[in-house]
Enzyme design. Structure first.
Site, PDB file in Angstrom:
ATOM      1  N   VAL A 151      -6.187   0.876   5.420  1.00 36.37           N
ATOM      2  CA  VAL A 151      -4.905   1.179   6.062  1.00 36.37           C
ATOM      3  C   VAL A 151      -4.261   2.304   5.261  1.00 36.37           C
ATOM      4  CG1 VAL A 151      -4.526  -1.055   7.119  1.00 36.37           C
ATOM      5  CG2 VAL A 151      -3.805  -0.715   4.753  1.00 36.37           C
ATOM      6  N   CYS A 153       0.828  -1.219   0.000  1.00 35.49           N
ATOM      7  CA  CYS A 153       0.000   0.000   0.000  1.00 35.49           C
ATOM      8  C   CYS A 153       0.862   1.269   0.000  1.00 35.49           C
ATOM      9  CB  CYS A 153      -0.900  -0.017   1.236  1.00 35.49           C
ATOM     10  SG  CYS A 153      -1.774   1.524   1.497  1.00 35.49           S
ATOM     11  N   GLU A 175      -5.888   7.790   7.686  1.00 36.32           N
ATOM     12  CA  GLU A 175      -5.661   8.805   6.632  1.00 36.32           C
ATOM     13  C   GLU A 175      -4.189   9.256   6.608  1.00 36.32           C
ATOM     14  OE1 GLU A 175      -7.379   9.616   4.087  1.00 36.32           O
ATOM     15  OE2 GLU A 175      -9.188   8.582   4.717  1.00 36.32           O
ATOM     16  N   SER A 176      -3.501   8.775   5.570  1.00 35.79           N
ATOM     17  CA  SER A 176      -2.049   8.936   5.510  1.00 35.79           C
ATOM     18  C   SER A 176      -1.572  10.392   5.615  1.00 35.79           C
ATOM     19  CB  SER A 176      -1.518   8.299   4.227  1.00 35.79           C
ATOM     20  OG  SER A 176      -2.122   8.873   3.085  1.00 35.79           O
TER      21      SER A 176
HETATM   22  N1  LIG Z   1      -7.207   8.092   1.836  1.00 29.73           N
HETATM   23  C1  LIG Z   1      -6.582   6.943   2.439  1.00 29.73           C
HETATM   24  C2  LIG Z   1      -6.467   5.838   1.404  1.00 29.73           C
HETATM   25  C3  LIG Z   1      -5.925   4.541   1.991  1.00 29.73           C
HETATM   26  C4  LIG Z   1      -6.162   3.362   1.052  1.00 29.73           C
HETATM   27  O1  LIG Z   1      -6.812   3.473  -0.010  1.00 29.73           O
HETATM   28  N2  LIG Z   1      -5.616   2.211   1.450  1.00 29.73           N
HETATM   29  C5  LIG Z   1      -5.862   1.013   0.688  1.00 29.73           C
HETATM   30  C6  LIG Z   1      -4.611   0.171   0.519  1.00 29.73           C
HETATM   31  S1  LIG Z   1      -3.420   0.983  -0.523  1.00 29.73           S
HETATM   32  C7  LIG Z   1      -6.864   0.139   1.409  1.00 29.73           C
HETATM   33  O2  LIG Z   1      -6.813  -0.001   2.617  1.00 29.73           O
HETATM   34  N3  LIG Z   1      -7.749  -0.444   0.643  1.00 29.73           N
HETATM   35  C8  LIG Z   1      -8.746  -1.311   1.150  1.00 29.73           C
HETATM   36  C9  LIG Z   1     -10.091  -0.898   0.617  1.00 29.73           C
HETATM   37  O3  LIG Z   1     -10.164  -0.006  -0.229  1.00 29.73           O
HETATM   38  O4  LIG Z   1     -11.057  -1.450   1.061  1.00 29.73           O
HETATM   39  C10 LIG Z   1      -5.215   7.348   3.014  1.00 29.73           C
HETATM   40  O5  LIG Z   1      -4.626   8.312   2.509  1.00 29.73           O
HETATM   41  O6  LIG Z   1      -4.778   6.733   3.983  1.00 29.73           O
END
Ligand SMILES: N[C@@H](CCC(=O)N[C@@H](CS)C(=O)NCC(=O)O)C(=O)O
Length: 176
Positions: A49, A9, A60-61
């Site tokens: 995550v 990720c 939220e990163s």
């Molecule tokens: N806006 C979030 C995006 C985080 C995100 O999309 N993480 C993905 C992995 S790269 C995830 O957990 N995906 C699982 C899903 O979409 O259900 C951030 O910046 O943390």
């Protein structure tokens, strides 16, 4: 500090790199994105995550990066000057239009202006922006096999001299 993390990720990579740059120790909790544990929804209702927990649970990163800088001021990621801070935050706020939308369109095989986005990427001025964008630059090169424009390739080579970035490159190369 716990980091709920997934190696693949790139949003998690932002936080891995930020923690390393700030010299903060943490325990990594691996989350299988293909078979997400039910408890991740208790930490983050969207099930995504990264999430950190230092006694305060936060997803939220980009928000995590700012929180780490506020809560642990040593080795700052953001610049000091208010205007420079605002410019850095603006670049990260506009991540989707500056890179994300075209990166994921390219990955799906859809029409994409990824080459133009890479040419214009606003990196090389401050650490906060560089950390927020570098996970996708690394994956563009290593996973999508796209040749980076000269300026970006030179920037990544320099950035990869830092242990935080070298570690992320090693991780991505190990993913296959
Ligand atoms: N806006 C979030 C995006 C985080 C995100 O999309 N993480 C993905 C992995 S790269 C995830 O957990 N995906 C699982 C899903 O979409 O259900 C951030 O910046 O943390």
């Amino acid at each position: 500090m716990k980091l709920y993390d997934a190696g693949r990720c790139p949003f998690c990579a932002r936080v891995r790199i930020a923690l390393a740059e700030k010299g903060l120790d943490y325990e990594r909790v691996d989350v299988d994105l293909r078979n997400r544990p039910a408890w991740i929804y208790e930490l983050n209702p969207s099930g995504k995550v990264p999430v950190i927990d230092d006694g305060f649970v936060l997803p939220e990163s980009a928000v995590i990066m700012e929180y780490l800088d506020d809560a642990y001021p040593e080795n700052p990621l953001l610049p000091r000057d208010p205007k420079a801070r605002a410019v850095a935050r603006k670049s990260v706020f506009r991540f989707d239009e500056l890179l994300g939308d075209d990166y994921y369109a390219y990955r799906r095989g859809d029409a994409s202006e990824l080459p133009e986005r890479l040419e214009q990427l606003p990196v090389g001025t401050d650490l906060f922006v560089d950390v927020a964008f570098v996970p996708w630059v690394i994956r563009t090169k290593e996973m999508l096999g796209v040749e980076l424009p000269d300026r970006l390739a030179a920037w990544l080579d320099r950035f990869a001299e830092r242990p935080s970035i070298a570690a992320e490159l090693t991780l991505v190369r190990s993913l296959g």
